[in-house]
Structure formats: structure tokens, C-alpha cells
Design a protein around this motif. Structure first.
Motif, PDB file in Angstrom:
ATOM      1  N   GLY A  17      40.590 -24.151   6.436  1.00  0.00           N
ATOM      2  CA  GLY A  17      39.427 -24.962   6.756  1.00  0.00           C
ATOM      3  C   GLY A  17      38.711 -24.604   8.038  1.00  0.00           C
ATOM      4  O   GLY A  17      37.765 -25.291   8.426  1.00  0.00           O
ATOM      5  N   LYS A  18      39.127 -23.527   8.685  1.00  0.00           N
ATOM      6  CA  LYS A  18      38.535 -23.141   9.973  1.00  0.00           C
ATOM      7  C   LYS A  18      37.965 -21.727   9.888  1.00  0.00           C
ATOM      8  O   LYS A  18      38.412 -20.905   9.074  1.00  0.00           O
ATOM      9  CB  LYS A  18      39.570 -23.226  11.089  1.00  0.00           C
ATOM     10  CG  LYS A  18      40.135 -24.626  11.304  1.00  0.00           C
ATOM     11  CD  LYS A  18      41.187 -24.627  12.385  1.00  0.00           C
ATOM     12  CE  LYS A  18      41.682 -26.036  12.676  1.00  0.00           C
ATOM     13  NZ  LYS A  18      42.336 -26.653  11.505  1.00  0.00           N
ATOM     14  N   CYS A  19      36.983 -21.434  10.745  1.00  0.00           N
ATOM     15  CA  CYS A  19      36.411 -20.092  10.831  1.00  0.00           C
ATOM     16  C   CYS A  19      37.320 -19.193  11.653  1.00  0.00           C
ATOM     17  O   CYS A  19      37.714 -19.557  12.773  1.00  0.00           O
ATOM     18  CB  CYS A  19      35.028 -20.134  11.475  1.00  0.00           C
ATOM     19  SG  CYS A  19      33.780 -20.956  10.494  1.00  0.00           S
ATOM     20  N   VAL A  20      37.624 -18.025  11.124  1.00  0.00           N
ATOM     21  CA  VAL A  20      38.488 -17.069  11.824  1.00  0.00           C
ATOM     22  C   VAL A  20      37.896 -15.674  11.697  1.00  0.00           C
ATOM     23  O   VAL A  20      36.960 -15.432  10.933  1.00  0.00           O
ATOM     24  CB  VAL A  20      39.928 -17.071  11.255  1.00  0.00           C
ATOM     25  CG1 VAL A  20      40.559 -18.448  11.355  1.00  0.00           C
ATOM     26  CG2 VAL A  20      39.940 -16.583   9.802  1.00  0.00           C
ATOM     27  N   SER A  21      38.448 -14.755  12.464  1.00  0.00           N
ATOM     28  CA  SER A  21      38.199 -13.323  12.288  1.00  0.00           C
ATOM     29  C   SER A  21      39.545 -12.630  12.251  1.00  0.00           C
ATOM     30  O   SER A  21      40.494 -13.060  12.908  1.00  0.00           O
ATOM     31  CB  SER A  21      37.344 -12.750  13.424  1.00  0.00           C
ATOM     32  OG  SER A  21      36.050 -13.309  13.418  1.00  0.00           O
ATOM     33  N   LEU A  22      39.601 -11.552  11.490  1.00  0.00           N
ATOM     34  CA  LEU A  22      40.835 -10.776  11.401  1.00  0.00           C
ATOM     35  C   LEU A  22      40.685  -9.481  12.174  1.00  0.00           C
ATOM     36  O   LEU A  22      39.615  -8.876  12.202  1.00  0.00           O
ATOM     37  CB  LEU A  22      41.172 -10.457   9.942  1.00  0.00           C
ATOM     38  CG  LEU A  22      41.308 -11.648   8.992  1.00  0.00           C
ATOM     39  CD1 LEU A  22      41.649 -11.159   7.594  1.00  0.00           C
ATOM     40  CD2 LEU A  22      42.369 -12.622   9.490  1.00  0.00           C
ATOM     41  N   THR A  23      41.761  -9.059  12.817  1.00  0.00           N
ATOM     42  CA  THR A  23      41.795  -7.788  13.527  1.00  0.00           C
ATOM     43  C   THR A  23      42.543  -6.777  12.688  1.00  0.00           C
ATOM     44  O   THR A  23      43.723  -6.960  12.393  1.00  0.00           O
ATOM     45  CB  THR A  23      42.472  -7.941  14.895  1.00  0.00           C
ATOM     46  OG1 THR A  23      41.754  -8.916  15.665  1.00  0.00           O
ATOM     47  CG2 THR A  23      42.469  -6.617  15.641  1.00  0.00           C
TER      48      THR A  23
END
Length: 247
Positions: free
Chosen positions: A12-18
Motif C-alpha cells: 500500500g505504499k510507494c517504493v523504489s527498488l535498487t
């Protein structure tokens, strides 16, 4: 060239992946629905949304994704672990403009071809590359496919496009990533959408001059305010300057 402002949703949250690491997300303290509205307000023609839980196979964000589709006011390109015809058709019925598939193409290419046939220009092939090979299952499984032969296998199918991500060069090695994407874009008739190559407006400017690059996904750089979406859209939509023909 189309700019695809991108939201990756986990729990339910905005994330970014590395570098595609599903277990090391960078969390952004923003509201996904309001952020989608802001993308539309800035002039986006399309949005891209990835359900990371769907990729990981540990749940989904279906209700939130539906809210984003309704709030976006622009077509949404949706990815997130699609494995069956029913999943794809169901999300098209719920308003997704395009569906992105990757693992399905590697495991069941005939199903992808059938989906492209029945949903022409609504199916996007995701080609994720790590150490020179196509990877699947949310970048966790290395396949035996070379990227160029994998893409060539679907060259006659009515795909909306191909998203190319060089996971190995994601974020901090953009020049290497751009080289990989440039070579693949030159080898297919399908429009290619670059992923993982934009950290500044200069990167958008460079992509514009790569033949057959029809768009780029931008997520982390927007959320970190390293790139202004309105400026990126304006830059991407301006005609290219003539290029000298060197002999």
C-alpha cells in the motif's frame, strides 16, 4: 517520446527498488492516489504502475491500484506478476490501459501470443536483463534466454511495446544500461520503453535521440524531486534537432 511517471506499490505504499532487489525497497512517504493525480495535472499522457506484492507473490494491492486507475485520469500501464489470461482480462475490464507481462512470456509464450491477439496494442512485454540474460519472477530467476533472441520470438505479435530494464546497471550505471537498451531497440520493430536510465533531464534528452525508443519510465527521480515531470514531458515532446551525418 512518452514519459511514463511510475509508481511501484508495496504493501500500500510507494517504493523504489535498487537493482531489482525486492527485499530492499526505498520507501517514499507520499500518498499513491494523490501522487497519481499530480502526474496527470503535470500533463502526463500515460502512467505506469507496478504492484510489487504481485511480483513477489505475497499478496496484492488490487483495491489501491483500482483507486489509482480511477484517479489518474490518464491511461495506466499495469505490471505485477500476471500469470493467467483471467488476470490480464480482468484488469483490462477494470480499466487498465495496458498490461505488462514478463515471466508469462518466458514460461508460456503461446499464452502471451494469444493475449496479444485478443488484446492488440494492450499487452506490453517486459524484458528484464541481468548479467546478459533475461530474468523472471520479479528479477529473482535467471533464464536461459538471451535478450535479443527472446525479443525476436515475439516480433510478429501485436504488442503495444517492450519495456527493457538492465537490472545489472540499474540506477548507478546508466550509460551501460543505455547501451544495452539501444542495441535491443535497434533489433526489434516494436516500440521500446526504457526503464532505469533516467536520473536527470539530461538523461531524457539523450533518450530522445535513440532510434526506436518510444518512451521511458521515471519513478525514483520524480519522487526524489531530481526530475520535474512537467519539464521532462516538455523536453520529450519537442522535435529533435537535426543530427549531422558523419561519413
Amino acid at each position: 517520446m512518452i514519459i511514463y511517471p511510475t509508481l511501484e506499490i508495496l504493501d500500500g505504499k510507494c517504493v523504489s527498488l535498487t537493482r531489482g532487489r525486492l527485499d530492499e525497497p526505498v520507501l517514499w512517504h507520499v500518498d499513491p492516489v494523490e501522487t497519481a493525480r499530480s502526474f496527470a495535472d503535470a500533463g502526463a499522457e500515460w502512467m505506469h504502475v507496478t504492484d510489487i506484492n504481485g511480483l513477489r507473490g505475497d499478496g496484492d494491492n488490487n483495491e489501491l491500484v483500482e483507486q489509482i486507475i480511477r484517479a489518474a485520469r490518464v491511461p495506466v500501464q499495469l505490471g505485477g506478476g500476471f500469470r493467467t489470461e483471467a488476470q490480464v482480462a480482468g484488469w483490462i475490464d477494470r480499466g487498465a490501459g495496458r498490461i505488462v507481462v514478463g515471466t508469462m512470456a518466458a514460461r508460456n509464450p503461446d499464452l502471451l501470443r494469444e493475449l496479444a491477439k485478443f488484446h492488440p496494442d494492450q499487452i506490453v512485454l517486459a524484458v528484464d536483463i541481468y548479467e546478459g540474460a533475461v530474468v523472471t519472477d520479479g528479477w529473482r530467476e535467471r533464464s536461459s534466454f538471451a535478450p535479443d533472441t527472446f525479443i525476436a520470438a515475439f516480433d510478429t505479435d501485436p504488442l503495444a511495446g517492450i519495456i527493457v530494464t538492465d537490472v545489472d546497471a540499474h540506477i548507478d550505471q546508466r550509460d551501460a544500461s543505455l547501451s544495452v537498451i539501444t542495441a535491443l531497440a535497434a533489433a526489434t520493430r516494436h516500440p521500446v520503453i526504457a526503464h532505469g536510465t533516467v536520473a536527470s533531464l539530461d538523461d531524457v534528452a539523450r533518450l530522445k535521440y535513440v532510434p526506436n525508443i518510444a518512451g521511458t519510465l521515471i519513478g525514483r527521480a520524480l519522487l526524489a524531486h531530481d526530475v520535474d515531470l512537467g519539464e521532462a514531458i516538455a523536453l520529450a515532446s519537442t522535435p529533435n534537432e537535426p543530427i549531422a551525418d558523419f561519413q
